[in-house]
Write an enzyme that holds these catalytic residues in place. Structure first.
Site, PDB file in Angstrom:
ATOM      1  CG  HIS A 111      37.323  27.413  66.037  1.00 25.42           C
ATOM      2  ND1 HIS A 111      38.625  27.639  65.630  1.00 25.42           N
ATOM      3  CD2 HIS A 111      36.549  28.154  65.200  1.00 25.42           C
ATOM      4  CE1 HIS A 111      38.627  28.464  64.598  1.00 25.42           C
ATOM      5  NE2 HIS A 111      37.382  28.804  64.314  1.00 25.42           N
ATOM      6  CG  ASP A 113      41.055  24.632  65.632  1.00 25.33           C
ATOM      7  OD1 ASP A 113      39.978  25.141  66.015  1.00 25.33           O
ATOM      8  OD2 ASP A 113      41.169  24.061  64.525  1.00 25.33           O
ATOM      9  CG  ASP A 142      39.120  31.860  62.064  1.00 23.98           C
ATOM     10  OD1 ASP A 142      38.316  31.303  62.833  1.00 23.98           O
ATOM     11  OD2 ASP A 142      39.495  31.352  60.985  1.00 23.98           O
ATOM     12  CD  GLU A 177      36.159  26.224  61.924  1.00 22.54           C
ATOM     13  OE1 GLU A 177      35.335  26.496  61.020  1.00 22.54           O
ATOM     14  OE2 GLU A 177      37.359  26.587  61.874  1.00 22.54           O
ATOM     15  CD  GLU A 178      40.591  27.390  61.137  1.00 24.33           C
ATOM     16  OE1 GLU A 178      40.305  27.139  59.949  1.00 24.33           O
ATOM     17  OE2 GLU A 178      40.345  28.483  61.676  1.00 24.33           O
ATOM     18  CG  ASP A 204      29.814  28.495  65.691  1.00 22.85           C
ATOM     19  OD1 ASP A 204      30.869  29.095  65.978  1.00 22.85           O
ATOM     20  OD2 ASP A 204      29.790  27.274  65.458  1.00 22.85           O
ATOM     21  CG  HIS A 431      42.348  31.343  57.262  1.00 24.01           C
ATOM     22  ND1 HIS A 431      41.861  30.134  56.796  1.00 24.01           N
ATOM     23  CD2 HIS A 431      41.800  31.490  58.495  1.00 24.01           C
ATOM     24  CE1 HIS A 431      41.055  29.597  57.700  1.00 24.01           C
ATOM     25  NE2 HIS A 431      41.007  30.408  58.737  1.00 24.01           N
TER      26      HIS A 431
END
Length: 485
Positions: A111, A113, A142, A177-178, A204, A431
């Site tokens: 992903h 995003d 990420d 995804e987030e 993935d 994150h």
């Protein structure tokens, strides 16, 4: 015993077949310099493809479309050879059509995003900066690293005249995804169902490989491949009382007090470890019980976890609120269920003045076998990439959740990994602030996906079929596994 003997014999034959299945003469060179690759990746991080989960911040989808245009400009061969389909306006699906339509396709999922940033907490530009041979920016781990690494690897393969694989390959890039992937990968999976596509395997995102001494005293790199994920349960607890609300005449029991007692019960009564969980999660077999209990990362792998995440009550110091609310998050291990967790919590609280409102849930995922051809090829590729180190490749559990939840009926073979060796601070930054990847690790990630794609299948314009080195070491068969039963 006889069954176990034949099972081990079958695995040996499988490994030999895999070692002879792909082309050792293929020598694909990257078509860009180290500097070009680094600055191209830095540029990919400049697009603020942020998924906000609160209504006060509006998602800027122009940034997502700019990222689409960026990919078109950076990867002209891919956009000329592969079929690109835009799914639900912002997710991308690339089809690299194989010559053998009888083979199930391989899906490479990721992903683009990212989560929001608090810019004041960053030392470096959160939207892309190269400093001290590191590439800083939100998404550097990420998960734009996988999007860009797969694109760079395939662009290089195509530039080296390996134009058509035997097996079809799909690149699936989600845009939310987030937020759970409801508008991204869920819609891509629906596209596959509508077109009757069943996959051979899906690769993935997963946990970065654990660096030497990530667990003190353990000197090998641990390459954990997620063969299953925890589920989750999020809920709000609310206590209500009917009482006079002035602080000068407080009630015997307040809404805050009632809720606090319930939260204390929940936190002081953790879930018990699942018996024999190490047979499903072989990473745990590398450590003794005391090491597992003393390490929060390992201990969380043994049980359903509980986190008290938010609390809200009151508006002024001299007013006693009649309601109080708290939010609780559980990550549910395979072997427990949503219903079991919910019932256990309500039994612990045992107070009719408290209500539970479910806000999100997902059962634990199915378990994929580590004895498929796809897993064994992935395993050999890891040995190729990290062959200069002591590496343990083990099937394990992913404690977070990925977009693979939308593909459980597309294939039985779902494998989650991040081919980057990380330490504790790398995990914290994913994150958090100052998320980064070294230039060397980024280049290695490109090489990893190049090898994985070439190892997974020969190409129709490739004459030989022996790419994986036959002398590569394969981890010994592990008898203490549910998969051997």
């Amino acid at each position: 015993m006889i069954f176990k003997f034949f099972f081990i014999f079958f695995l040996i034959i499988l490994v030999i077949k895999i070692s002879e299945s792909v082309d050792s003469t293929v020598n694909v060179h990257l078509i860009k310099s180290r500097t070009e690759l680094a600055y191209s990746f830095k540029e990919s991080l400049s697009f603020k493809t942020i998924s906000f989960d609160d209504e006060s911040n509006k998602i800027d989808y122009d940034e997502f479309l700019k990222f689409h245009n960026f990919l078109q400009n950076k990867f002209p061969i891919i956009h000329r050879v592969l079929k690109r389909t835009v799914i639900n306006k912002y997710s991308l699906l690339f089809e690299w059509t194989g010559s053998d339509k009888t083979l199930k396709p391989l899906l490479l999922n990721s992903h683009y995003d990212v989560v929001p940033v608090t810019e004041s907490e960053w030392t470096f530009n959160p939207w892309g900066e190269i400093r001290n041979d590191n590439i800083y920016g939100r998404g550097s781990i990420d998960n734009k690293v996988i999007v860009m690494a797969t694109m760079e690897s395939i662009e290089a393969i195509l530039a080296n005249n390996y134009t058509q694989p035997i097996r079809t390959i799909y690149l699936c890039f989600g845009h939310d995804e987030e937020l759970g992937g409801l508008n991204g990968h869920r819609m891509i999976a629906r596209h596959f169902r509508e077109n009757l596509v069943r996959a051979e395997a899906i690769f993935d995102e997963g946990c970065p490989f654990l660096a030497s001494n990530f667990v003190p005293g353990f000197h090998d790199i641990i390459a954990g491949v997620g063969v299953f994920e925890k589920g989750y349960l999020f809920y709000k607890l609310t206590s209500k009382v009917n009482s006079f609300t002035h602080s000068a005449i407080p009630p015997k029991e307040s809404a805050i007090g009632i809720l606090s007692k319930a939260l204390a019960k929940i936190e002081s009564n953790p879930f018990a470890p699942i018996e024999n969980i190490e047979k499903k999660n072989q990473l745990l077999q590398l450590f003794n019980g005391e090491t597992i209990k003393s390490n929060p990362f390992l201990d969380a792998m043994t049980k359903t976890t509980t986190a008290l995440s938010m609390i809200h009550a009151g508006t002024k110091p001299n007013i006693i609120p009649t309601t109080a609310s708290a939010w609780v998050s559980h990550r549910i291990i395979n072997g427990n269920s949503i219903e079991y967790v919910k019932s256990r919590i309500l039994d612990l609280i045992n107070d009719t003045r408290i209500t539970m409102e479910i806000e999100g849930f997902l059962e634990p995922s199915p378990i994929s076998s580590p004895f498929t051809t796809a897993y064994q090829i992935l395993k050999q590729t890891i040995y190729q990439q990290f062959g200069g180190y002591n590496v343990k490749v083990v099937p394990t559990q992913l404690m977070a959740n990925t977009d693979t939840r939308h593909y459980w009926d597309i294939t039985d073979n779902i494998y989650r990994f991040m081919p980057i060796v990380g330490n504790f601070m790398d995990f914290v930054s994913i994150h958090g602030s100052n998320e980064k990847i070294s230039i060397d690790d980024y280049i290695k990630t490109i090489h990893f996906y190049k090898k994985l794609i070439l190892n997974f299948q020969p190409f129709s314009n490739s004459s030989n079929s022996n790419y994986i080195n036959k002398n590569l070491k394969i981890n010994d068969y592990c008898p203490n596994s549910i998969y051997s039963k």
